[in-house]
Design an enzyme around this catalytic site. Sequence first.
Site, PDB file in Angstrom:
ATOM      1  N   GLU A  96       0.809  -1.207   0.000  1.00 45.81           N
ATOM      2  CA  GLU A  96       0.000   0.000   0.000  1.00 45.81           C
ATOM      3  C   GLU A  96       0.844   1.259   0.000  1.00 45.81           C
ATOM      4  OE1 GLU A  96      -2.025  -0.663   3.545  1.00 45.81           O
ATOM      5  OE2 GLU A  96      -3.371  -2.179   2.745  1.00 45.81           O
ATOM      6  N   CYS A 345      -4.530   3.764  10.172  1.00 46.46           N
ATOM      7  CA  CYS A 345      -3.676   2.691  10.648  1.00 46.46           C
ATOM      8  C   CYS A 345      -4.494   1.563  11.245  1.00 46.46           C
ATOM      9  CB  CYS A 345      -2.739   3.280  11.690  1.00 46.46           C
ATOM     10  SG  CYS A 345      -1.485   2.172  12.185  1.00 46.46           S
TER      11      CYS A 345
END
Length: 382
Positions: A96, A345
């Site tokens: 990512e 996150c």
Amino acid sequence: MIASTGKTNLLGLTQQEMEKFFDSIGEKRFRAGQVMKWIHHFGVDDFDAMTNVSKALREKLKACAEVRGPEVVSEDISSDGTRKWVVRVESGSCVETVYIPQGKRGTLCVSSQAGCALDCSFCSTGKQGFNSNLTAAEVIGQVWIANKSFGSVPATVDRAITNVVMMGMGEPLLNFDNVIAAMHLMMDDLGYGISKRRVTLSTSGVVPMIDELSKHIDVSLALSLHAPNDALRNQLVPINKKYPLQMLLDSCRRYMSSLGEKRVLTIEYTMLKDINDKVEHAVEMIELLKDTPCKINLIPFNPFPHSGYERPSNNAIRRFQDLLHQAGYNVTVRTTRGEDIDAACGQLVGQVMDRTRRSERYIAVRELSAEAETAPVAATRT
């Protein structure tokens, strides 16, 4: 697995490597600069579009070379402007890349590995194990893809990406050569021309490679600390058993000193409820860092299934921050961004198997990227 074409991928070549490549095919070295500008300034991957290159050379390049970045699997845009790309690399794994905008600044968080071998206890990637190192082309390719996505080409004009942080998936110092090459391209005027103060490498503490770093590059350094003593850090970040805190901090100080400027180390500290968020931990941290010019980034943990950890209360985080402030440290608390696209996150379980769970990753590295322009040296602990 993405099939290899057997051609030389020019995307990841530094200027010196590109010049050697043109030597090898019997062409003048100045062609390297021409082609690099087309690739990195204009986002071109088609040799026929390189209009100041002769047709004969374009045909030669098509026969032996290519410009190939990672395959974009998906791109999502958050309501707050955060963007997330999932890209597939040659090994077949997905990694990512996340972009965090704030005002005139735009920070790109880049991955260096698929999977991770460090097995940090609050990181699901560590539990999944290590898959592969990304090539230099796959590392810089994340910048190339993002830059093209914004349409901000040439790269040096009204750029969307002003800062890059090596804080995505993996431990950058365990993919040293490829990461160094990619960071050189980030800063090279023939690449993306980003200031050395705006390129940051984050490490969990591979001491020999921190010592090696200054021989190869000058970039900002961030340390994933997460604990103020060896006993606790041994549990959270197992590499600490090999490179304990004093050894690690000594190496960071050597690196910062080698830069010959008043630069500060960024300390990343993921806050875990009842694990490392108590008053005594703040007191230990104050003592531990007293000889290290630094700024501290506190990162509230984002829980994920079966992690075994929880996020501290806001009061506990503020108390911790206040204690550090009172001791003279410059302290920020990370602000979560991109939650609505699962770019925050700890939100990507199941979407990409080989993704990072290092809780300091991806978002709100804006605090880090702001260091060069907003954090005066006088505000830091020295």
